[in-house]
Structure formats: structure tokens, C-alpha cells
Design a protein around this motif. Sequence first.
Motif, short mmCIF file in Angstrom:
data_model
loop_
_atom_site.label_atom_id
_atom_site.label_comp_id
_atom_site.label_asym_id
_atom_site.label_seq_id
_atom_site.Cartn_x
_atom_site.Cartn_y
_atom_site.Cartn_z
N ILE A 196 37.06 12.68 37.68
CA ILE A 196 37.03 11.97 36.40
C ILE A 196 36.11 12.71 35.43
O ILE A 196 36.44 12.94 34.26
N ALA A 197 34.92 13.09 35.92
CA ALA A 197 33.98 13.81 35.08
C ALA A 197 34.56 15.13 34.60
O ALA A 197 34.32 15.55 33.45
N ARG A 198 35.33 15.82 35.46
CA ARG A 198 35.95 17.08 35.08
C ARG A 198 36.79 16.90 33.81
O ARG A 198 36.71 17.71 32.87
N ARG A 199 37.60 15.86 33.79
CA ARG A 199 38.45 15.60 32.63
C ARG A 199 37.61 15.24 31.40
O ARG A 199 37.89 15.68 30.29
N LEU A 200 36.53 14.48 31.62
CA LEU A 200 35.73 14.03 30.48
C LEU A 200 34.91 15.15 29.84
O LEU A 200 34.62 15.09 28.64
N VAL A 201 34.53 16.16 30.62
CA VAL A 201 33.72 17.23 30.03
C VAL A 201 34.57 18.38 29.50
O VAL A 201 34.02 19.32 28.91
N ASP A 202 35.87 18.33 29.69
CA ASP A 202 36.73 19.40 29.18
C ASP A 202 36.54 19.65 27.68
O ASP A 202 36.45 20.81 27.26
N PRO A 203 36.46 18.59 26.85
CA PRO A 203 36.27 18.85 25.42
C PRO A 203 34.93 19.52 25.09
O PRO A 203 34.78 20.08 24.00
N LEU A 204 33.98 19.47 26.01
CA LEU A 204 32.67 20.08 25.79
C LEU A 204 32.61 21.51 26.32
O LEU A 204 31.56 22.16 26.24
N ASN A 205 33.72 22.01 26.88
CA ASN A 205 33.83 23.38 27.39
C ASN A 205 32.80 23.65 28.50
O ASN A 205 32.18 24.72 28.54
N ILE A 206 32.65 22.67 29.40
CA ILE A 206 31.75 22.82 30.54
C ILE A 206 32.50 23.51 31.67
O ILE A 206 33.60 23.11 32.04
N GLY A 207 31.88 24.54 32.25
CA GLY A 207 32.56 25.36 33.24
C GLY A 207 32.88 24.65 34.54
O GLY A 207 33.97 24.78 35.08
N ARG A 208 31.88 23.92 35.07
CA ARG A 208 32.07 23.30 36.39
C ARG A 208 31.48 21.90 36.44
O ARG A 208 30.42 21.63 35.84
N VAL A 209 32.15 21.03 37.18
CA VAL A 209 31.56 19.80 37.68
C VAL A 209 31.37 20.02 39.17
O VAL A 209 32.30 20.44 39.87
N ILE A 210 30.16 19.77 39.66
CA ILE A 210 29.85 20.08 41.06
C ILE A 210 29.48 18.82 41.82
O ILE A 210 28.57 18.08 41.40
N ALA A 211 30.19 18.55 42.90
CA ALA A 211 29.84 17.45 43.81
C ALA A 211 28.75 17.93 44.75
O ALA A 211 28.92 18.93 45.45
N ARG A 212 27.63 17.20 44.79
CA ARG A 212 26.48 17.58 45.61
C ARG A 212 26.16 16.47 46.61
O ARG A 212 25.21 15.70 46.45
#
Length: 402
Positions: A196-212
Motif C-alpha cells: 500500500i505504501a509503495r503505491r502511495l509514495v509513487d507520486p513522491l518519486n521514492i525509490g523503495r519501500v522496505i519491509a523491516r
Amino acid sequence: MRAMILVMDSVGIGAAPDAAHYGDEGADTVGHIAEACALGQADNTIRQGLLHLPNLVRLGLGEACRQAAGRTPTGLEGDRSASSRFGSAVEQSKGKDTPSGHWEIAGVPVPFEWGYFPRTSPCFPSTLTRALCTEADLPGILGNCHASGTDIISALGERHMRTGEPICYTSADSVFQIAAHEETFGLDRLYQTCAIARRLVDPLNIGRVIARPFVGSSRADFQRTHHRRDFAVPPPGQTLMDVAEANGRDIVSIGKIDDIFAHRGTGRNIRGDGNKALFDCTLRGWNALADGGFLFANFVDFDTIYGHRRDIAGYAAALESFDTRLPELLNQLRADDLLIITADHGCDPTWPGTDHTREQVPILMIGGKATEPIGQRSSFSDIGATVAGHLDLPPLAHGKAF
């Protein structure tokens, strides 16, 4: 005829020409580790003696360091094997993060600036956090700042277990990281939240969402696990693997390579928990690789466990452990195989902070068609171009084969 690229994640060999722009002028991961070992500054209760990497030295690591940084690190002097070639490369992509480094190695430099989160607290836009809480059914989030992953899990892990609020943080890289307990929060739920976060940060041009994900019962024993997953945007062009796949070649990816390339063209993926297991996976994948095939491996421990945690002694020991395994792989090379060992950026454990460092990377090569010195290359893309040429694949859009 086969080819493989081994990426020693973060094993930089000296500041890049534009390092000052990133605050990294003077950074030198391998050089500073070797210097600390020589001076007895790498925690002598754990580490004593010079950095000892005889197999990498025979492949040309010491000479590559001299070429990049102007000096051969103490302990890395020695003769290079006549059958090896060495060089160094400068990154053309913006930033100093894992995806851009790996994509450029595979022939796709990143021509744009990534999006980053400000060094404020909170650092995430309120619209982003509200949407994440709503869509992922979260009671809230913890963190919301720049932080070291191990430090923030230690500080907020117990509260996370009580409240069910995941720990969200970032760094100097273009990342949105989410830490959560594997048992109390659930691994599948963490992955769903990251998607979900991956889709939400797409407009911000964020390279990766990382599950830790992590385990443990209290800050005294919290420990991150190997179930980490990277939710990356796909490369902005046709990579070496895309071209190999289109030409029907066998492809094996080791470790987090498939995540870095958004599972595009990465073939059969084999994962392992730590560098030792990843080397075992590499041997297994190489033995099964069909003629004309390509193997791409990432060895993550250098960066994640030792570089970011500024553990000089641990980094030195990890390099030495990797070095001892190399003969197992070298002995399995056929006369017409190609092996290239390189890195994607630096993470100098002597440097201030906990972020990557903008550095040149080594190119150590066995096999292939090169007879002249590799020299100093102006782009990581030359590595991908060389592999494509070796495998008789169509030329890539970027890079010049050695």
C-alpha cells in the motif's frame, strides 16, 4: 559460455569525483577499513592484524583501490594473477542508493533525481501517513523521522508491540521503511502494508519501500530477520536481464536482486540469510546455470549489518570471510566463462552518520575477451555492456564494453 556479476554491496574504493556534493569527500570504505586494521583501531578485542584478502588482491583489488584513491591500502599489496583484469568505475546516476547503482551496472543509468524526505520530525507528509493508516487499517504510526533501523527498533519496538503501530522511518536514501514484529504484527500484514505504501509514495518519486521485520520480546533481544523485502519501482529502461530474457537466456538472481529490479527479468531467484548462505546459493545457481546464461548476485551483509552500523571490525571480518570462499567459485569457472566482482556504492564505516557514501567501485574480472587494462570507467554501465558482449546479446542502450 556463461557470465556472472557479484555485487559486494557497499564495498566502495574511494570518493567519487562528485562526492563533495553528497558530503562524502574523502570517504573510502576499503581504504579506511584497511587503515583502521593496520592501526589497531578496529576494536582489538575482536580484530587484530592487517586486513587479509589474498584472493581479492590476486584479482586486482589493491590495484583498483590505488587507481581510484591514489594509494594501495595497507595489507592489500601483492601480485595480481596474470589471468585477471582490474579497474574502477564512477557512477553517473544521481544519488548513492542501491537501485540506481544496480540498475546502472545492468546498463540503465538513472537520469532523474529521486524524491527524498526532509530531515524534520515528522518527516512524512501528513496526507501520506493519514492515507496509509486508513488504507492499511493502522491505529497510527511510530517514528516518522530519519533514523538508524536498529536504533529505532530498539527505541520503539516495545511500544510497537503494545499498540500495533508500525515503525516508519527514512534515511538519506530515497526510502520509506516500515519495521514491524513478525509475530505480533505479522509478516504478511507487513508486506501488505508496504505494498500500500509503495503505491502511495509513487507520486513522491521514492525509490523503495522496505519491509523491516524483526523478532524478540524486548529491546534487549530485538533482532531484524532475513525476511526483509524491498518494494522498488521498476528500472526506467531495458536492463541487461530484460535483454537476456528477450533472447531466451537462463537467468538466476541471488539475494535481493529480484526486489531491486521489481522482479522484472530476474529469472529464478534464490535467497539466503547472510553472506555465507548467499555464497552457497551462488554456487548452487551457477552449477545449474545453462550455457549462455547470466547470474546476478548481491551480498548484502557488508552494507546492512556492518556499513550502516559503522562496525569496522565486523566489516573487515565479512570481507575476509567472503575472500576465503572465492576459490570455491573460481574453481568452477570454465575457460569461456566470465566473472565480474564489483559494488554499487560505498558505506564507509569510519564516516560520520549511518548513510551510504558516494564512492567509486572496483571492477575485478576473470575470463571474457578483454586483453587490455580495464582502467577507470566513466559509468557502471560498462559492466553490463561487457557482459552483454560476452554473451553475444544485442548491445545495451548505455555503456561501453571493456
